[in-house]
Design an enzyme around this catalytic site. Structure first.
Site, PDB file in Angstrom:
ATOM      1  N   ASP A  93      52.804  -8.974   1.324  1.00  0.00           N
ATOM      2  CA  ASP A  93      52.377  -7.662   1.828  1.00  0.00           C
ATOM      3  C   ASP A  93      53.226  -6.596   1.132  1.00  0.00           C
ATOM      4  OD1 ASP A  93      54.848  -7.709   3.050  1.00  0.00           O
ATOM      5  OD2 ASP A  93      54.069  -8.103   5.047  1.00  0.00           O
ATOM      6  N   ASP A 267      45.902 -13.447   8.407  1.00  0.00           N
ATOM      7  CA  ASP A 267      47.254 -13.992   8.556  1.00  0.00           C
ATOM      8  C   ASP A 267      47.763 -13.557   9.921  1.00  0.00           C
ATOM      9  OD1 ASP A 267      49.695 -11.772   8.391  1.00  0.00           O
ATOM     10  OD2 ASP A 267      47.775 -11.052   7.621  1.00  0.00           O
ATOM     11  N   CYS A 305      43.482 -34.053  18.624  1.00  0.00           N
ATOM     12  CA  CYS A 305      44.257 -33.513  17.500  1.00  0.00           C
ATOM     13  C   CYS A 305      45.040 -34.625  16.791  1.00  0.00           C
ATOM     14  CB  CYS A 305      45.210 -32.440  18.017  1.00  0.00           C
ATOM     15  SG  CYS A 305      46.228 -31.696  16.737  1.00  0.00           S
ATOM     16  N   CYS A 307      47.646 -34.021  14.608  1.00  0.00           N
ATOM     17  CA  CYS A 307      48.960 -33.560  14.138  1.00  0.00           C
ATOM     18  C   CYS A 307      50.063 -34.455  14.712  1.00  0.00           C
ATOM     19  CB  CYS A 307      49.193 -32.106  14.531  1.00  0.00           C
ATOM     20  SG  CYS A 307      49.846 -31.909  16.214  1.00  0.00           S
ATOM     21  N   CYS A 310      50.786 -34.296  18.536  1.00  0.00           N
ATOM     22  CA  CYS A 310      49.778 -34.901  19.423  1.00  0.00           C
ATOM     23  C   CYS A 310      49.652 -36.406  19.216  1.00  0.00           C
ATOM     24  CB  CYS A 310      48.420 -34.237  19.195  1.00  0.00           C
ATOM     25  SG  CYS A 310      48.406 -32.512  19.707  1.00  0.00           S
ATOM     26  N   HIS A 336      51.798 -28.245  15.352  1.00  0.00           N
ATOM     27  CA  HIS A 336      50.526 -28.383  16.076  1.00  0.00           C
ATOM     28  C   HIS A 336      49.683 -27.109  15.956  1.00  0.00           C
ATOM     29  CE1 HIS A 336      47.460 -28.906  19.104  1.00  0.00           C
ATOM     30  NE2 HIS A 336      47.797 -27.703  19.529  1.00  0.00           N
TER      31      HIS A 336
END
Length: 376
Positions: A93, A267, A305, A307, A310, A336
């Site tokens: 940015d 974002d 999930c 990930c 999880c 996660h």
């Protein structure tokens, strides 16, 4: 290796679009969510873990990096990609928003902004030219034009004046950016919630010509309804054949609503910040892992999930490490959350390509409305 920066649309469904932004450092599948690596790190995550969640691009922060460790030092050490061990694209940015929100004793003129660092009180000047120089030293793939972003609500006169200043700065940013094959400069549309001012801004930016266009000045306290009202027309005012980036958004339903209205990139610090404060985003809404109801719960956070948080840990464990102030808590919950966000993006890309976005969106909202699973 592609030497140019390009954007190609693969499919549209209503206003929702899916495509690919090609850069020399790799492709960015759109709609894309960019995790925020403010100070050259996505907090609590290793770069390879961020990549494993499915992120194609990260965001770095000009304001924070210019103050510490400085852009000159990062340049001496081989650029931001090498410095932070991330070999995919990076967007930086311009620093404008952080100067407005974080810096002390700032002074705004036609030339730019002078301010004191929130870290040590040292004095700095940020202008369109200096912002382009810093982002060149960092070596980011996508550079943002330097703009001024007034906090909403603000009166129309203030929004008009600020937007026109940003357009003059956009022109100076374009000039200072120069010719950098393989790198892209994005202009930023301003104009608050005023349709005609947004239109004037879009026209000015299109005339200057950028490789992509951002919608700035939203998600600054106006509320979701007002933001969506603005997004009903703002993306349409920007060129069809260039990526459109909505800055600083947002919660999962903000992201879905933005994509539905023609946005390609977003974002937000939310998935990582929430992860560190014990908040997990799941298919069935937000889970506060600090709540006592999870203390004896052997089930995963979200059984669908994949990930690490999880697939390998229970709610009871996640509750325990959060309560105990253990570092792994922020690591697992951030992983996660970022994984879930990337899963939403992949779901939308697939649905747009298949022409089933409306059905996907309905299921997304219906599942969230169910709320968390019953306590054990």
């Amino acid at each position: 290796m592609t030497q140019r920066f390009s954007f190609s649309l693969a499919a549209t469904d209503g206003k929702a679009r899916t495509g690919v932004i090609s850069t020399p450092r790799g492709d960015i599948r759109t709609p894309a969510f960019m995790p925020v690596g403010t100070a050259a790190t996505v907090k609590a995550m290793m770069p390879e873990s961020v990549a494993a969640t499915g992120a194609d691009i990260l965001l770095g922060n000009t304001y924070h990096l210019m103050l510490r460790p400085t852009a000159e030092r990062i340049d001496r050490l081989g650029g931001l990609h090498k410095f932070m061990n991330w070999d995919k694209p990076i967007l930086t940015d311009s620093g404008g928003f952080q100067v407005m929100s974080l810096a002390e004793l700032r002074k705004l003129t036609e030339k730019g902004v002078t301010f004191r660092s929130h870290i040590d009180g040292s004095k700095h000047e940020l202008t369109p030219e200096r912002s382009m120089e810093i982002q060149r030293l960092l070596g980011s793939d996508i550079v943002m034009a330097f703009d001024e972003c007034p906090a909403l609500p603000a009166d129309r006169a203030r929004i008009t004046e600020s937007m026109r200043l940003s357009m003059r700065w956009a022109e100076r940013s374009r000039e200072a950016f120069g010719d950098r094959p393989g790198h892209a400069l994005f202009g930023i549309q301003q104009g608050g919630l005023e349709q005609d001012l947004r239109g004037e801004s879009a026209e000015a930016l299109t005339k200057i010509g950028f490789e992509g266009y951002a919608i700035g000045g939203l998600a600054v306290g106006e509320g979701q309804e007002a933001m969506f009202d603005c997004l009903d027309y703002a993306p349409d005012q920007l060129p069809q054949d260039k990526p459109r980036y909505l800055m600083g958004v947002g919660k999962p339903d903000d992201i879905v609503g933005a994509v539905k209205r023609g946005v390609d990139m977003m974002d937000c610090v939310l998935p990582s910040r929430s992860g560190r404060t014990g908040q997990a985003f799941t298919r069935r809404g937000v889970v506060n892992i600090k709540n006592a109801r999870h203390a004896d719960d052997p089930r995963p956070l979200d059984e669908a999930c994949t990930c690490p948080a999880c697939s390998k840990y229970s709610r009871a464990y996640l509750h325990h490490v959060f309560r105990a102030g253990e570092m792994i808590s922020g690591m697992l919950l951030t992983w996660h959350n970022l994984h879930y966000y990337q899963e939403i993006m992949q779901g939308m890309r697939d649905a747009i390509a298949a022409g089933t976005f409306a059905a996907w969106e309905k299921q997304f909202h219906d599942t969230r409305a169910l709320g968390d699973i019953e306590p054990v």
